[in-house]
Design a protein around this motif. Structure first.
Motif, mmCIF file in Angstrom:
data_model
loop_
_atom_site.group_PDB
_atom_site.id
_atom_site.type_symbol
_atom_site.label_atom_id
_atom_site.label_comp_id
_atom_site.label_asym_id
_atom_site.label_seq_id
_atom_site.Cartn_x
_atom_site.Cartn_y
_atom_site.Cartn_z
ATOM 1 N N ARG A 1 4.093 5.338 -8.551
ATOM 2 C CA ARG A 1 3.401 6.247 -9.462
ATOM 3 C C ARG A 1 4.303 7.420 -9.830
ATOM 4 O O ARG A 1 4.439 7.787 -11.007
ATOM 5 N N VAL A 2 5.000 8.063 -8.813
ATOM 6 C CA VAL A 2 5.903 9.180 -9.087
ATOM 7 C C VAL A 2 7.094 8.715 -9.905
ATOM 8 O O VAL A 2 7.539 9.375 -10.849
ATOM 9 N N PHE A 3 7.612 7.529 -9.581
ATOM 10 C CA PHE A 3 8.761 6.995 -10.315
ATOM 11 C C PHE A 3 8.406 6.737 -11.774
ATOM 12 O O PHE A 3 9.199 7.007 -12.681
ATOM 13 N N ALA A 4 7.208 6.254 -12.018
ATOM 14 C CA ALA A 4 6.778 6.002 -13.399
ATOM 15 C C ALA A 4 6.615 7.307 -14.161
ATOM 16 O O ALA A 4 6.960 7.389 -15.347
ATOM 17 N N ASN A 5 6.108 8.349 -13.489
ATOM 18 C CA ASN A 5 5.966 9.645 -14.166
ATOM 19 C C ASN A 5 7.333 10.229 -14.493
ATOM 20 O O ASN A 5 7.525 10.882 -15.525
ATOM 21 N N THR A 6 8.314 10.022 -13.596
ATOM 22 C CA THR A 6 9.659 10.558 -13.816
ATOM 23 C C THR A 6 10.320 9.916 -15.019
ATOM 24 O O THR A 6 10.991 10.570 -15.823
ATOM 25 N N LEU A 7 10.141 8.617 -15.155
ATOM 26 C CA LEU A 7 10.769 7.873 -16.247
ATOM 27 C C LEU A 7 9.883 7.776 -17.473
ATOM 28 O O LEU A 7 10.154 7.007 -18.386
ATOM 29 N N GLY A 8 8.834 8.559 -17.521
ATOM 30 C CA GLY A 8 7.901 8.440 -18.636
ATOM 31 C C GLY A 8 8.399 9.033 -19.926
ATOM 32 O O GLY A 8 7.803 8.815 -20.981
ATOM 33 N N THR A 9 9.534 9.806 -19.929
ATOM 34 C CA THR A 9 10.013 10.435 -21.163
ATOM 35 C C THR A 9 10.974 9.543 -21.940
ATOM 36 O O THR A 9 11.448 9.919 -23.001
ATOM 37 N N ARG B 1 0.832 -1.214 0.000
ATOM 38 C CA ARG B 1 0.000 0.000 0.000
ATOM 39 C C ARG B 1 0.860 1.256 0.000
ATOM 40 O O ARG B 1 0.555 2.249 -0.693
ATOM 41 N N LEU B 2 1.993 1.288 0.772
ATOM 42 C CA LEU B 2 2.851 2.475 0.848
ATOM 43 C C LEU B 2 3.721 2.636 -0.391
ATOM 44 O O LEU B 2 4.154 3.752 -0.721
ATOM 45 N N MET B 3 4.008 1.539 -1.091
ATOM 46 C CA MET B 3 4.836 1.619 -2.281
ATOM 47 C C MET B 3 4.074 2.133 -3.495
ATOM 48 O O MET B 3 4.690 2.531 -4.490
ATOM 49 N N ALA B 4 2.780 2.154 -3.411
ATOM 50 C CA ALA B 4 1.991 2.587 -4.569
ATOM 51 C C ALA B 4 2.292 4.027 -4.977
ATOM 52 O O ALA B 4 2.538 4.311 -6.162
ATOM 53 N N PRO B 5 2.315 5.055 -4.037
ATOM 54 C CA PRO B 5 2.638 6.426 -4.460
ATOM 55 C C PRO B 5 4.047 6.539 -5.040
ATOM 56 O O PRO B 5 4.273 7.251 -6.024
ATOM 57 N N PHE B 6 5.014 5.823 -4.437
ATOM 58 C CA PHE B 6 6.380 5.900 -4.944
ATOM 59 C C PHE B 6 6.457 5.389 -6.381
ATOM 60 O O PHE B 6 7.079 6.007 -7.249
#
Length: 320
Positions: free
Chosen positions: A294-302, A287-292
């Motif tokens: 999500r942010v990590f995926a947005n960072t590496l989305g380029t 449950r706590l790893m879900a926000p991390f």
């Protein structure tokens, strides 16, 4: 020898199917095989066919030695062609008879060897040395017509007179004649019922005679059915034997693998126990790893790189 469990199951299955198919075809076409279907051909003349048909057995002293190949009309007689195995011996004066095989009406051709030497191949046994079975239909018809001509009243009177004339004879003989007299009286009293019974019996025999071909056809169809059941019985037997062998091999495989599987199952039980013990912690971590994530995926989305920046680095000189 390579153990059965290590063989290729596809190859084993293919070989088994081929063997079963060949066995089934051989069973269905057994009459066409050289050993079974071979022999010398002979002929016999009969005054009537007596229910004999093609493929019926030919026997000598109760032993099957061949089969009937053809039954055809030759003038006012019936010509039966049959094939006998070469090993069977019977002389030139051999007799032939059509006999009853089963109570359902199946017949067979019986040869009665006589004379010296061996009957020449292709020879014909004349009607003088052949006999046909007794015709039950004709017997019932004759019984009905004969019984209808009996004067039952006169018969009863004759038996009563005979009883009166023998009153001075021994007691046992008089008792027998008295019983015979009472029997004749009962027969006379039931005259109409007996006549009706015999007439109906004659009608039944006539119907059976008219339906002779249908009954023979029914028996032939039943014979085909029984042959098919026998053939399928062999296939089912082979299948059960193969299933038994497979179960035995699987049992041996399990027994051999039991010692190897026991430690693995024990360790698996310990792992499951640890996971069950930390079930709450695992739920919280996910449950706590879900926000991390999500942010990590947005960072590496380029693409295969990520963008970042550090505030006030390097230091900007102040102008003043």
């Amino acid at each position: 020898m390579k153990p059965f469990r290590e063989r290729n199951p596809v190859v084993v299955g293919a070989i088994s199917l081929v063997v079963l198919a060949v066995t089934l075809v051989a069973a269905l076409r057994a009459d066409d095989l050289p050993i079974i279907g071979g022999g010398d051909t002979y002929h016999a003349m009969f005054t009537e066919a007596g229910g004999l048909k093609v493929n019926d057995e030919v026997r000598i002293a109760g032993v099957r030695v061949g089969k009937v190949d053809e039954v055809e009309l030759a003038g006012d007689e019936v010509r039966v062609s049959f094939k006998v195995a070469a090993a069977a011996a019977f002389g030139g004066d051999t007799r032939a008879a059509i006999k009853v095989k089963t109570i359902l009406g199946s017949m067979f051709l019986a040869l009665e060897p006589a004379g010296g030497g061996r009957l020449d191949e292709g020879a014909t046994i004349p009607a003088a040395r052949t006999s046909s079975p007794f015709d039950v239909v004709e017997a019932f018809e004759g019984l009905a017509s004969t019984s209808a001509q009996i004067d039952t009243d006169q018969l009863a009177e004759s038996l009563t007179t005979l009883a009166d004339l023998t009153r001075n004879t021994p007691e046992e003989f008089r008792g027998a004649l008295d019983g015979l007299s009472r029997l004749s009286s009962n027969v006379a009293a039931k005259d109409e019922q007996l006549n009706t019974l015999l007439v109906n019996l004659e009608r039944v025999s006539t119907v059976l005679d008219e339906r002779d071909e249908d009954i023979v056809k029914l028996m032939e169809d039943s014979d085909v059915l029984f042959r098919a059941l026998v053939a399928r019985r062999e296939a089912v037997h082979d299948l059960l034997v193969s299933s038994t062998m497979l179960s035995q091999e699987l049992t041996r495989l399990i027994d051999q693998s039991r010692e190897d599987l026991k430690p693995a199952l024990a360790h698996l039980e310990n792992v499951v126990a640890v996971l069950n013990k930390n079930e709450d912690n695992l739920d919280s971590s996910l449950r706590l790893m879900a926000p991390f994530y999500r942010v990590f995926a947005n960072t590496l989305g380029t693409g295969p790189w990520f963008d970042t920046w550090i505030s006030n680095f390097p230091p900007v000189p102040q102008v003043g």
